[in-house]
Design a protein around this motif. Structure first.
Motif, PDB file in Angstrom:
ATOM      1  N   GLU A  82       0.699  -0.855  -0.037  1.00 13.23           N
ATOM      2  CA  GLU A  82      -0.028  -0.156  -0.068  1.00 13.23           C
ATOM      3  C   GLU A  82       1.047   0.817  -0.034  1.00 13.23           C
ATOM      4  N   ILE A  83      -0.166   2.197  -0.881  1.00  9.62           N
ATOM      5  CA  ILE A  83       1.184   3.505  -0.828  1.00  9.62           C
ATOM      6  C   ILE A  83       2.004   3.971   0.714  1.00  9.62           C
ATOM      7  N   LYS A  84       1.301   3.790   1.892  1.00  9.46           N
ATOM      8  CA  LYS A  84       1.170   4.436   3.056  1.00  9.46           C
ATOM      9  C   LYS A  84       1.999   3.339   3.807  1.00  9.46           C
ATOM     10  N   GLU A  85       2.005   1.838   3.072  1.00 11.34           N
ATOM     11  CA  GLU A  85       3.160   1.638   3.676  1.00 11.34           C
ATOM     12  C   GLU A  85       4.512   1.995   2.229  1.00 11.34           C
ATOM     13  N   VAL A  86       4.872   1.989   2.032  1.00 16.76           N
ATOM     14  CA  VAL A  86       5.731   2.449   0.832  1.00 16.76           C
ATOM     15  C   VAL A  86       6.513   3.560   1.563  1.00 16.76           C
ATOM     16  N   ALA A  87       5.594   4.496   1.898  1.00 12.51           N
ATOM     17  CA  ALA A  87       6.312   5.790   2.987  1.00 12.51           C
ATOM     18  C   ALA A  87       6.826   5.608   3.502  1.00 12.51           C
ATOM     19  N   PHE A  88       5.866   4.657   4.859  1.00 15.03           N
ATOM     20  CA  PHE A  88       7.017   4.031   6.260  1.00 15.03           C
ATOM     21  C   PHE A  88       8.131   3.185   5.557  1.00 15.03           C
ATOM     22  N   LEU A  89       8.096   2.962   4.767  1.00 14.44           N
ATOM     23  CA  LEU A  89       9.483   2.184   4.392  1.00 14.44           C
ATOM     24  C   LEU A  89      10.265   2.879   4.014  1.00 14.44           C
ATOM     25  N   ILE A  90      10.113   4.079   3.588  1.00 14.67           N
ATOM     26  CA  ILE A  90      11.784   5.096   2.577  1.00 14.67           C
ATOM     27  C   ILE A  90      11.813   6.209   3.955  1.00 14.67           C
ATOM     28  N   GLY A  91      10.778   5.694   5.256  1.00 12.31           N
ATOM     29  CA  GLY A  91      10.854   6.807   6.434  1.00 12.31           C
ATOM     30  C   GLY A  91      10.174   7.971   6.804  1.00 12.31           C
ATOM     31  N   TYR A  92       8.944   8.268   5.311  1.00 10.34           N
ATOM     32  CA  TYR A  92       8.184   9.210   6.151  1.00 10.34           C
ATOM     33  C   TYR A  92       7.397   9.243   6.605  1.00 10.34           C
ATOM     34  N   GLU A  93       6.928   9.470   7.804  1.00  9.64           N
ATOM     35  CA  GLU A  93       6.175   9.032   9.196  1.00  9.64           C
ATOM     36  C   GLU A  93       4.486  10.081   8.775  1.00  9.64           C
ATOM     37  N   ASP A  94       4.689  11.078   8.071  1.00  9.83           N
ATOM     38  CA  ASP A  94       3.947  11.979   7.819  1.00  9.83           C
ATOM     39  C   ASP A  94       3.339  10.957   5.999  1.00  9.83           C
ATOM     40  N   GLN A  95       2.525  10.619   5.469  1.00 10.80           N
ATOM     41  CA  GLN A  95       1.942  10.301   3.685  1.00 10.80           C
ATOM     42  C   GLN A  95       1.980  11.383   2.972  1.00 10.80           C
ATOM     43  N   ASN A  96       1.566  12.447   3.290  1.00 10.53           N
ATOM     44  CA  ASN A  96       1.484  13.620   2.834  1.00 10.53           C
ATOM     45  C   ASN A  96       2.862  14.151   1.781  1.00 10.53           C
ATOM     46  N   SER A  97       3.374  13.779   3.438  1.00  8.20           N
ATOM     47  CA  SER A  97       5.113  14.627   2.677  1.00  8.20           C
ATOM     48  C   SER A  97       5.835  13.977   1.705  1.00  8.20           C
ATOM     49  N   PHE A  98       5.491  12.511   2.146  1.00 11.08           N
ATOM     50  CA  PHE A  98       6.051  11.139   0.734  1.00 11.08           C
ATOM     51  C   PHE A  98       5.538  11.934  -0.420  1.00 11.08           C
ATOM     52  N   TYR A  99       3.584  12.276  -0.524  1.00  9.81           N
ATOM     53  CA  TYR A  99       2.876  12.601  -1.491  1.00  9.81           C
ATOM     54  C   TYR A  99       4.349  13.705  -2.441  1.00  9.81           C
ATOM     55  N   ARG A 100       4.461  14.580  -1.106  1.00 11.45           N
ATOM     56  CA  ARG A 100       4.968  15.652  -1.952  1.00 11.45           C
ATOM     57  C   ARG A 100       6.556  15.940  -2.765  1.00 11.45           C
ATOM     58  N   ALA A 101       7.072  14.967  -2.204  1.00 16.04           N
ATOM     59  CA  ALA A 101       8.274  14.563  -2.491  1.00 16.04           C
ATOM     60  C   ALA A 101       8.405  13.828  -3.579  1.00 16.04           C
ATOM     61  N   PHE A 102       7.116  12.795  -4.024  1.00 19.01           N
ATOM     62  CA  PHE A 102       7.185  12.213  -5.048  1.00 19.01           C
ATOM     63  C   PHE A 102       6.723  12.619  -5.889  1.00 19.01           C
ATOM     64  N   ARG A 103       5.741  13.569  -6.070  1.00 21.27           N
ATOM     65  CA  ARG A 103       5.468  14.719  -7.511  1.00 21.27           C
ATOM     66  C   ARG A 103       6.484  15.452  -7.742  1.00 21.27           C
ATOM     67  N   LEU A 104       7.615  15.322  -6.854  1.00 22.77           N
ATOM     68  CA  LEU A 104       8.881  16.569  -7.211  1.00 22.77           C
ATOM     69  C   LEU A 104       9.940  15.245  -8.074  1.00 22.77           C
ATOM     70  N   TRP A 105      10.161  13.936  -7.326  1.00 23.89           N
ATOM     71  CA  TRP A 105      10.849  13.644  -7.583  1.00 23.89           C
ATOM     72  C   TRP A 105      10.148  12.702  -9.692  1.00 23.89           C
ATOM     73  N   GLU A 106       8.921  12.524  -9.552  1.00 22.22           N
ATOM     74  CA  GLU A 106       8.024  12.159 -10.387  1.00 22.22           C
ATOM     75  C   GLU A 106       7.593  12.726 -11.642  1.00 22.22           C
ATOM     76  N   GLY A 107       6.936  14.301 -10.984  1.00 15.26           N
ATOM     77  CA  GLY A 107       5.431  15.124 -11.576  1.00 15.26           C
ATOM     78  C   GLY A 107       4.752  14.327 -11.270  1.00 15.26           C
ATOM     79  N   ALA A 108       4.215  13.474 -10.968  1.00 15.02           N
ATOM     80  CA  ALA A 108       2.775  12.326 -10.510  1.00 15.02           C
ATOM     81  C   ALA A 108       2.765  12.337  -9.353  1.00 15.02           C
TER      82      ALA A 108
END
Length: 338
Positions: free
Chosen positions: A297-323
């Protein structure tokens, strides 16, 4: 300088002897793995060949759990390679495990991350130079041997607190009887959890004179191997291994490399990079790998790469991949199905 991770794995002679005691000829393993019979007398193989050998053993032994238990207990102490002898003759169980984690870098592909917290000690299994997970049999044997090491070293019938496997391992009851604790299948990682108090138990096999001979030689080999890699790739590998384990700051990484954080930053600057950039790259690369697995799950991926906040992961990923992570995953899955 490009990082260099050796893909030459030396199989200890005790491995073939252990198989012989179980009634499995080495030739049968080599043939099953579709490898030349010369690997028995010249046992240096690649990671892919190493995995093929373990898969062949698994198929020949039949029942995974029985294969794990039998080989872990059949391996003769006298046939241990120097990297393992340095753990068997350690001062206590904690010293042995720390030596095992350190010297595992000399004999890939497995890596070990040890975390002591509260009354527990968790040892998580990872992989040094491959993104491909090792065969289930190798995973089971590795965790079983860590407990077997404590039992042989202390001379006591130690029991684990919990064992977690990401994939099925066969007869759960047999494994629970061996480890002396609950076995969890389908976990996010492969982990052995011990009673922390057991780590203080002295080893009856402690041999100070032998350690004085083995340790300097092993440390020299490890330092030479580490110097052959770029500092940037070494740091990125450590970061990836530690993303879900807690601290991923420069101080923690520098401590693992036995240097100050100032020295580490200077070394990275010399290679035209920085710890912050490597942390971002590690998270990005791991995010792509985890998102390619639709079972996470997306929330699991966020945790596995060190993000406690799923929204922070979403923002970072959009910067990396534009999606967004979900849109990126859908696009990748659609492309792979064509």
């Amino acid at each position: 300088m490009k990082a260099y991770f050796t893909d030459r794995i030396k199989i200890p002679l005790g491995f073939w002897e252990g198989l012989r005691q179980l009634g499995i000829p080495a030739h049968d393993v080599a043939r099953k793995a579709r490898l030349p019979l010369t690997i028995i007398t010249e046992p240096v193989v690649t990671t892919a060949q190493y995995f093929a050998i373990w898969q062949a053993y698994s198929e020949l032994i039949g029942e995974s759990a029985i294969g794990i238990i039998k080989l872990a207990t059949a391996f003769e102490t006298a046939k241990y390679p120097p990297t393992v002898l340095a753990t068997y003759h350690a001062r206590n169980y904690r010293d042995a495990l720390n030596r095992m984690a350190r010297y595992k870098q000399l004999c890939p592909p497995e890596s070990l991350q040890i975390t002591e917290k509260g009354e527990h000690c968790a040892i998580e299994l990872g992989w040094l130079n491959t993104e491909q997970p090792g065969p289930s049999m190798l995973v089971g044997i590795t965790l079983a041997f860590l407990l077997e090491l404590g039992r042989r070293g202390t001379g006591q019938p130690l029991k684990a607190k919990l064992v977690e496997f990401s994939h099925p391992m066969g007869d759960v009851q047999a494994l629970e009887a061996y480890f002396g604790c609950p076995i969890q299948m389908g976990a996010q990682s492969n982990r052995l959890t011990l009673h922390r108090s057991d780590l203080d138990l002295p080893f009856v096999s402690y041999n100070e004179e032998l350690l004085e001979m083995l340790t300097p030689a092993l440390d020299r080999s490890l330092n030479e191997q580490q110097r052959s890699r770029s500092m940037a790739d070494t740091v990125k590998w450590i970061i990836k291994r530690s993303l879900t384990g807690g601290r991923t700051d420069i101080e923690a990484v520098a401590k693992e490399l036995s240097m100050s954080d100032r020295t580490l930053q200077r070394r990275l600057t010399d290679e035209n990079t920085s710890f912050k950039l490597l942390l971002t790259q590690a998270r990005h690369e791991q995010a792509r790998e985890y998102l390619a697995d639709p079972s996470l799950e997306i929330k699991e991926v966020a945790f596995l790469i060190g993000y406690e906040d799923q929204n922070s992961f979403y923002r970072a990923f959009r910067l990396w991949e534009g999606a967004t992570p979900s849109n990126w995953r859908k696009k990748q899955l659609d492309a792979s199905s064509i």
